[in-house]
Design a protein around this motif. Structure first.
Motif, PDB file in Angstrom:
ATOM      1  N   ASP A 102       0.875  -1.176   0.000  1.00 36.03           N
ATOM      2  CA  ASP A 102       0.000   0.000   0.000  1.00 36.03           C
ATOM      3  C   ASP A 102       0.910   1.223   0.000  1.00 36.03           C
ATOM      4  O   ASP A 102       1.834   1.314   0.827  1.00 36.03           O
ATOM      5  CB  ASP A 102      -0.892  -0.011   1.249  1.00 36.03           C
ATOM      6  CG  ASP A 102      -1.940   1.105   1.252  1.00 36.03           C
ATOM      7  OD1 ASP A 102      -1.575   2.269   0.986  1.00 36.03           O
ATOM      8  OD2 ASP A 102      -3.119   0.813   1.524  1.00 36.03           O
ATOM      9  N   THR A 136      -5.171  -0.375  -1.184  1.00 38.11           N
ATOM     10  CA  THR A 136      -5.595   0.991  -0.819  1.00 38.11           C
ATOM     11  C   THR A 136      -6.322   1.014   0.523  1.00 38.11           C
ATOM     12  O   THR A 136      -7.046   1.953   0.823  1.00 38.11           O
ATOM     13  CB  THR A 136      -6.533   1.579  -1.901  1.00 38.11           C
ATOM     14  OG1 THR A 136      -7.755   0.821  -1.938  1.00 38.11           O
ATOM     15  CG2 THR A 136      -5.890   1.552  -3.276  1.00 38.11           C
ATOM     16  N   LYS A 148      -5.153   5.414  -3.096  1.00 39.59           N
ATOM     17  CA  LYS A 148      -5.803   5.239  -4.398  1.00 39.59           C
ATOM     18  C   LYS A 148      -5.154   6.132  -5.450  1.00 39.59           C
ATOM     19  O   LYS A 148      -4.896   5.699  -6.577  1.00 39.59           O
ATOM     20  CB  LYS A 148      -7.301   5.564  -4.269  1.00 39.59           C
ATOM     21  CG  LYS A 148      -8.069   4.587  -3.388  1.00 39.59           C
ATOM     22  CD  LYS A 148      -9.552   4.865  -3.388  1.00 39.59           C
ATOM     23  CE  LYS A 148      -9.939   6.009  -2.494  1.00 39.59           C
ATOM     24  NZ  LYS A 148      -9.864   5.686  -1.070  1.00 39.59           N
ATOM     25  N   SER A 225      -7.066  -2.648  -6.508  1.00 38.76           N
ATOM     26  CA  SER A 225      -7.355  -2.709  -5.073  1.00 38.76           C
ATOM     27  C   SER A 225      -8.286  -3.877  -4.750  1.00 38.76           C
ATOM     28  O   SER A 225      -8.118  -4.573  -3.743  1.00 38.76           O
ATOM     29  CB  SER A 225      -7.977  -1.388  -4.614  1.00 38.76           C
ATOM     30  OG  SER A 225      -8.278  -1.416  -3.238  1.00 38.76           O
TER      31      SER A 225
END
Length: 271
Positions: A102, A136, A148, A225
């Protein structure tokens, strides 16, 4: 004055008084109607405002909207459904290291700052390929939009080349540019472009800039994601090879130093 004249004057006076009362009554009715009308308009306006606010609050966010997009523009150098398979490396490499990260993750930043250059050298040497899966979930917990937005920008870098993608990912996680987890800097396109200026292949690249600012790969980022969510991986960074999690021997922890990483990867490659 005669009684007749006196009576006539009284009648006339009463008539004038009646007419005056009628005129006043008409004014009062008109005033009441105006007040009622204005109040009704105000009520309708307020109701309309509330209705508009409710509609707006129930509208899906930009990211929610693109997550449901039926048509997804995927970056170049991707494969699979919606382009969510990102594999980088030489075709001759027999094994693939799956890397789950992430962009806002502070532990991912520590991993990349310590081990990232080793991963790039290994991939360039054909020791293994890497399969990148972007997450995300931090945006949901902190919250924000940086994970994102950064993933979308990584898609724009991948559209340029796999090498640009790796260099940009490294820059995003660097000590110079990676923000504190609670600081949602990656939500700003201007900051993502500032980071990109440190990557030669991206600096001054008009198409890359346009793709970041236009959110060309926003829908792709949300599909990526979802691919992470479907993987069953619970945290980042996570490393896998042949479906098995790569960890420091005897622990559930990812290797966070070059020595730990080399030992764990060598064992995974021989398995």
């Amino acid at each position: 004055m005669s009684a007749r004249n006196s009576h006539a004057n009284k009648v006339a006076a009463r008539e004038r008084l009646r007419e005056e009362r009628e005129r006043q009554a008409k004014k009062d009715r008109a005033r009441r109607q105006l007040v009622v009308g204005v109040s009704a308009v105000a009520v309708l306006a307020a109701a309309g405002g509330i209705g508009f606010a409710v509609v707006q609050s129930n509208k899906p966010s930009h990211w929610e909207s693109v997550a449901d997009a039926k048509t997804v523009k995927a970056p170049k150098n991707t494969t699979g459904t919606n382009g969510t398979t990102v594999v980088i490396g030489k075709d001759s490499a027999k094994k693939t290291l799956e890397l789950y990260e992430d962009s806002r993750c502070p532990v991912c930043a520590t991993f990349e700052q310590s081990v990232g250059s080793t991963v790039e050298k290994d991939v360039a040497a054909g020791k293994y390929k890497i399969k990148y899966v972007g997450a995300t979930f931090i945006d949901n917990g902190v919250p924000g939009e940086g994970s994102k937005n950064a993933l979308s920008a990584l898609g724009a870098a991948l559209d340029v080349s796999p090498e640009a993608f790796l260099k940009y990912k490294s820059a995003l996680y660097s000590t110079k540019f990676h923000p504190e987890e609670k600081d949602d800097k990656f939500a700003k396109d201007s900051y993502l472009l500032e980071v990109a200026d440190s990557v030669p292949a991206l600096k001054g690249n008009a198409e890359f800039r346009k793709n970041v600012e236009d959110g060309t790969f926003d829908a792709w980022a949300m599909k990526m994601s979802k691919a992470f969510d479907a993987s069953g991986v619970q945290g980042t960074p996570t490393l896998k090879m042949d479906g098995k999690t790569v960890t420091v021997q005897g622990t559930d922890n990812p290797p966070m130093t070059v020595a730990e990483f080399d030992t764990a990867i060598d064992a995974a490659l021989k398995a």
